[in-house]
Design a protein around this motif. Sequence first.
Motif, PDB file in Angstrom:
ATOM      1  N   MET A   1       0.984  -1.086   0.179  1.00  0.00           N
ATOM      2  CA  MET A   1      -0.233   0.062  -0.328  1.00  0.00           C
ATOM      3  C   MET A   1       1.043   1.322   0.185  1.00  0.00           C
ATOM      4  O   MET A   1       1.716   1.038   0.566  1.00  0.00           O
ATOM      5  N   THR A   2       0.379   2.170  -0.592  1.00  0.00           N
ATOM      6  CA  THR A   2       1.135   3.552  -0.975  1.00  0.00           C
ATOM      7  C   THR A   2       1.110   3.907   0.439  1.00  0.00           C
ATOM      8  O   THR A   2       0.375   4.007   0.767  1.00  0.00           O
ATOM      9  N   THR A   3       2.076   4.554   0.836  1.00  0.00           N
ATOM     10  CA  THR A   3       2.421   5.545   2.047  1.00  0.00           C
ATOM     11  C   THR A   3       2.869   6.912   1.879  1.00  0.00           C
ATOM     12  O   THR A   3       3.422   7.231   1.009  1.00  0.00           O
ATOM     13  N   HIS A   4       2.687   7.700   3.678  1.00  0.00           N
ATOM     14  CA  HIS A   4       3.318   8.837   3.016  1.00  0.00           C
ATOM     15  C   HIS A   4       4.541   9.066   2.010  1.00  0.00           C
ATOM     16  O   HIS A   4       5.522   8.292   3.221  1.00  0.00           O
ATOM     17  N   ARG A 211      -8.157   5.330  -5.514  1.00  0.00           N
ATOM     18  CA  ARG A 211      -7.762   4.662  -5.085  1.00  0.00           C
ATOM     19  C   ARG A 211      -7.781   4.049  -3.922  1.00  0.00           C
ATOM     20  O   ARG A 211      -7.994   3.000  -3.262  1.00  0.00           O
ATOM     21  N   LEU A 212      -6.113   4.779  -3.368  1.00  0.00           N
ATOM     22  CA  LEU A 212      -5.945   4.622  -1.780  1.00  0.00           C
ATOM     23  C   LEU A 212      -6.904   5.193  -0.811  1.00  0.00           C
ATOM     24  O   LEU A 212      -7.386   4.420   0.191  1.00  0.00           O
ATOM     25  N   GLY A 218     -13.729   3.882   2.262  1.00  0.00           N
ATOM     26  CA  GLY A 218     -14.766   3.406   1.778  1.00  0.00           C
ATOM     27  C   GLY A 218     -15.272   4.537   0.547  1.00  0.00           C
ATOM     28  O   GLY A 218     -14.917   5.403   0.577  1.00  0.00           O
ATOM     29  N   PRO A 219     -16.390   3.793  -0.067  1.00  0.00           N
ATOM     30  CA  PRO A 219     -16.546   4.780  -1.423  1.00  0.00           C
ATOM     31  C   PRO A 219     -17.688   5.978  -1.323  1.00  0.00           C
ATOM     32  O   PRO A 219     -17.937   5.490   0.175  1.00  0.00           O
ATOM     33  N   TRP A 220     -17.794   5.956  -1.760  1.00  0.00           N
ATOM     34  CA  TRP A 220     -18.779   7.699  -1.938  1.00  0.00           C
ATOM     35  C   TRP A 220     -18.705   8.127  -3.178  1.00  0.00           C
ATOM     36  O   TRP A 220     -18.167   7.580  -4.062  1.00  0.00           O
ATOM     37  N   LEU A 283      -3.609   3.604  -9.735  1.00  0.00           N
ATOM     38  CA  LEU A 283      -1.914   3.650 -10.289  1.00  0.00           C
ATOM     39  C   LEU A 283      -1.583   2.927  -8.614  1.00  0.00           C
ATOM     40  O   LEU A 283      -0.475   3.265  -8.685  1.00  0.00           O
ATOM     41  N   GLU A 284      -1.803   2.580  -7.790  1.00  0.00           N
ATOM     42  CA  GLU A 284      -0.646   2.200  -6.765  1.00  0.00           C
ATOM     43  C   GLU A 284       0.332   1.187  -6.628  1.00  0.00           C
ATOM     44  O   GLU A 284       1.382   2.292  -6.304  1.00  0.00           O
TER      45      GLU A 284
END
Length: 321
Positions: A1-4, A211-212, A218-220, A283-284
């Motif tokens: 997972m992409t982070t800071h 996506r992240l 959650g979706p919105w 693109l994560e």
Amino acid sequence: MTTHHGPAGPRLPAPGPMSEAAFRDLYRRLREPAPEGGARGRGALDRLTPERVVAAAAEVRCGRAVSLAAPVETRPGPDSPEPASHRMTAPARPVTGGHGLDFARDRFAMNVHGDVDSHLDALCHVIFDGELYGGVPASTVTPDGAGALTLDLVRDGIVGRGVLLDIPRLRGVPWLDPGDQVTAEDLAAAETAQRATVGPGDLLLVRVGHRLRRRTLGPWDVTRERAGLHPTAMRFPAERGVSVLGSDGNNDAAPSAVAEVAFPVHVLAVNALGLHLLDYLDLEELAEECERLERPHFLCVVAPLRLPAATGSPVNPIAVL
């Protein structure tokens, strides 16, 4: 997972609303120049010459292939009121044993231009003032299908040099908040920070972290708020002469910066510049690999379905690093 991604870069002033008159002036200025070679049939893909495809193949270093598509969504949600449907058509009952041959079969249907699944927009997708790209009459699109600028233009796929510009990485945040808008200055700053070069024929991919954020929170309802490009940011791909523009969001931000035009970036990209758009990519993993390898460039392959009269297609683009 992409982070800071570390310390935040300099925060550029937030872009403001744009009047309809200013938008139409920008539309006219971006629409005037013809793509290289003077041919308007394939739009900006005219710039993706065989020589540039050969050069793109030289970008491969380690042979790592990464999907840029999200799994197709089959469950309803706030950003997917009409999800894709997938059902088994055979076998009619569970197979627990037996003798001889049988087949498992299924059926699939989707709203290609929805707000959750990865897809490509053909040049006939955007109608503005009664015209398609290059002044083609909108009457060429009928209930029976599109008659010009269709998905058939990319029946052989799109192969070229991909370039990822990671805007959350530039700003030192995991994702852009819904409603945030990316400027041309953001794109230029990300290009410099990542030691990237965006040039003619490139497939430009812009990460906003959609996506992240969706996976984390959650979706919105993205019809109300989503991060994307400000209309004036389209000067950047126009000046660089890119062939394809893509994002992990819709490319357009919501609410729109132009009150009178709901999807100004789609109008400028597809209708004015002749760019095939890639919406709602994932693109994560690519961002992680590009950061690890310190290389924002890669070979990119986009293979839409063979739907000759269609306005778009689900896609699973592949980056080869």
